[in-house]
Design an enzyme around this catalytic site. Structure first.
Site, PDB file in Angstrom:
ATOM      1  N   GLU A  88      -5.044  -6.585   4.300  1.00 26.03           N
ATOM      2  CA  GLU A  88      -5.429  -5.190   4.019  1.00 26.03           C
ATOM      3  C   GLU A  88      -6.447  -5.141   2.887  1.00 26.03           C
ATOM      4  O   GLU A  88      -6.175  -5.619   1.775  1.00 26.03           O
ATOM      5  CB  GLU A  88      -4.185  -4.363   3.661  1.00 26.03           C
ATOM      6  N   LYS A 285       6.037   1.289   0.803  1.00 27.82           N
ATOM      7  CA  LYS A 285       5.118   0.453   1.601  1.00 27.82           C
ATOM      8  C   LYS A 285       4.024  -0.085   0.687  1.00 27.82           C
ATOM      9  O   LYS A 285       3.638  -1.264   0.785  1.00 27.82           O
ATOM     10  CB  LYS A 285       4.521   1.284   2.745  1.00 27.82           C
ATOM     11  N   HIS A 398     -11.222   3.236  -0.778  1.00 26.11           N
ATOM     12  CA  HIS A 398     -11.123   2.710   0.584  1.00 26.11           C
ATOM     13  C   HIS A 398     -12.452   2.826   1.309  1.00 26.11           C
ATOM     14  O   HIS A 398     -12.859   1.931   2.039  1.00 26.11           O
ATOM     15  CB  HIS A 398     -10.065   3.484   1.366  1.00 26.11           C
TER      16      HIS A 398
HETATM   17  C1  MEV Z   1      -1.649   1.888   1.692  1.00 26.76           C
HETATM   18  O1  MEV Z   1      -1.475   0.632   2.302  1.00 26.76           O
HETATM   19  C2  MEV Z   1      -0.595   2.094   0.628  1.00 26.76           C
HETATM   20  C3  MEV Z   1      -0.591   3.490  -0.027  1.00 26.76           C
HETATM   21  O2  MEV Z   1      -0.505   4.492   0.983  1.00 26.76           O
HETATM   22  C4  MEV Z   1       0.615   3.510  -0.920  1.00 26.76           C
HETATM   23  C5  MEV Z   1       0.936   4.877  -1.498  1.00 26.76           C
HETATM   24  O3  MEV Z   1       0.596   5.899  -0.885  1.00 26.76           O
HETATM   25  O4  MEV Z   1       1.588   4.886  -2.550  1.00 26.76           O
HETATM   26  C6  MEV Z   1      -1.855   3.722  -0.785  1.00 26.76           C
END
Ligand code: MEV
Length: 444
Positions: A88, A285, A398
């Site tokens: 990622e 996550k 991103h």
């Molecule tokens: C993306 O892989 C993880 C996030 O969505 C975690 C979060 O929202 O805390 C950026």
């Protein structure tokens, strides 16, 4: 019956034969070309390739993943450059960024609270439960004595069996009992050790009840259902934290967001993940983005770590955040408590050449030290995500990565990349927008 594409003896074919079979039956392409494609990812060194193939079965190629580094981790006063394997984008950059931010504010403090692992023998006993309970102290000693040949080495290393309990689960399932067994496995993850002990316990349980005069013939008919470790290890917990005075947090959003406002927004974001399972799932996550990446880099079992973390997050009957934040007496404190049943000896850690290199990079830590490092990475990853979410939003970062990926897809030159980064600073990045922009650049 139509046999379709059923095959016997696939595992016995050579790598090339396996690929040729795939080419003919599923890819419908020239086998020579398909073999070339798969073979382009084989290790140049045949012996090294054999090592990779030994990890699994029916191997036809290797699946590459980026091996990145998050430098600037200061943990309990010691410097680390942490290896991370993830596909990622932004994960390693965000983690490294958070590590550096906290380096300048005293670094991370981490401690292992306990490191007990669990396993169970699940069995059916149709007799008088009180008789079994009365018999248990004698049985327990036989269980411990009966596995001395398995536990001797582990005991020499400071580990072994810590306890065995008899649990009566008849209120949930008729005649169901459990031997709940606790182990200390020191630097090994311990799955093989625990499962070997449990399977031996199961046989001893059957034998001892057979030999005992306390039970009737019917009662002696104990049925072992299964013996297996539990990946839920609520007593194998590590705690990691960062803290600083609120005003040391600094200003955000080009100076428009004051430290106290950032702290308050950040703490509320954590609070939301403590009370809302939808948010908690995404929040956790993000934590696992960091944790898994180090767990994979060190050859540990990321499925076990994931399963356990989520069960732990739901241990109070409600799925919630693994991290917490407090602001008291002008001190901002952010911490994680997470179960991490990790090993640093045995398993893939000692076999995978890059897992070995990961361990070397971190100074060949023992299991407790690795638990601390991994927990800090999870905390850093969560800090980075929440800092973005409560300030600029995550899309800004991103999109920059996304833009770079698209530019690389179109083989953009250094000059084109530089121009595109400026042009898309305040525009929505999409595949077609970048293609059109490059077309214009390339025609003038
Ligand atoms: C993306 O892989 C993880 C996030 O969505 C975690 C979060 O929202 O805390 C950026």
């Amino acid at each position: 019956m139509e046999e379709g594409k059923k095959i016997s003896g696939f595992s016995k074919l050579s790598k090339t034969e396996k690929i040729a079979w795939l080419a003919q039956n599923f890819l419908y392409s020239n086998p020579i070309e398909v073999v070339k494609d798969f073979a382009s990812f084989w290790h140049d060194n045949v012996e090294e390739q054999k090592v990779f193939e030994g990890f699994s079965e029916n191997t036809v190629s290797n699946f590459h993943m980026p091996f990145g580094i998050a430098p600037n981790f200061l943990i309990n006063g010691k410097d680390y450059a942490v290896p991370m394997v993830t596909e990622e984008s932004s994960v390693v950059a965000a983690c490294a960024n958070a590590a550096k931010y906290w380096y300048e504010r005293g670094g991370f403090k981490a401690e292992v609270l306990n490191s007990i692992k669990l396993g169970h023998v699940h069995f059916l006993f149709t007799g008088d439960a009180r008789k079994l309970e009365d018999f248990f102290p004698q049985l327990k000693q036989s269980l411990i004595d009966g596995v001395k040949h398995i536990t001797a080495n582990m005991e020499n290393r400071g580990g072994g069996i810590r306890n065995i309990e008899l649990l009566n689960l008849n209120d949930k399932e008729a005649n169901l009992f459990q031997l709940k067994c606790s182990f200390e496995t020191v630097d090994s993850m311990g799955a093989n050790f625990i499962n070997s002990c449990l399977e031996a316990f199961a046989q001893i349980l059957i034998d001892e009840i057979q030999l005992s005069t306390s039970f009737s013939i019917k009662e002696k008919d104990v049925k072992v259902i299964m013996s297996i470790l539990s990946n839920f290890t609520p007593d194998c917990i590590v705690r990691a934290e960062v803290s600083c005075k609120v005003d040391e947090l600094g200003y955000f959003n080009d100076g428009s967001l004051k430290p106290e406002d950032f702290a308050s927004k950040f703490a509320t974001a954590v609070r939301i993940a403590e009370i809302d399972s939808y948010r908690a799932t995404t929040h956790n996550k993000g934590i696992m983005n960091g944790i898994d990446a180090v767990v994979i880099a060190t050859g540990n079992d990321f499925r076990a770590i994931e399963a356990c973390a989520h069960t732990y997050a739901a241990k109070d009957g409600f799925y919630k955040s693994l991290t917490h934040c407090t602001i008291e007496n002008n001190i901002f404190r952010f911490y994680i408590e997470v179960p991490l049943a990790l090993g640093t000896v045995g398993g893939l850690t000692g076999l995978h050449p890059l897992a070995k290199k990961s361990m070397e990079l971190m100074g060949n830590p023992g299991a407790h030290e690795l638990m601390k490092i991994v927990a800090c990475v999870g905390l850093a990853q969560n800090f980075a995500a929440l800092r973005s979410l409560t300030t600029t939003g995550i899309q800004a970062g991103h999109m920059k990565m996304h833009l770079n990926n698209i530019l690389s897809h179109f083989h953009a030159t250094e000059d084109e990349i530089e121009k595109a980064l400026v042009y898309f600073k305040d525009k929505v990045v999409s595949f077609s927008a970048v293609r059109e922009y490059l077309q214009i650049l390339r025609t003038v």
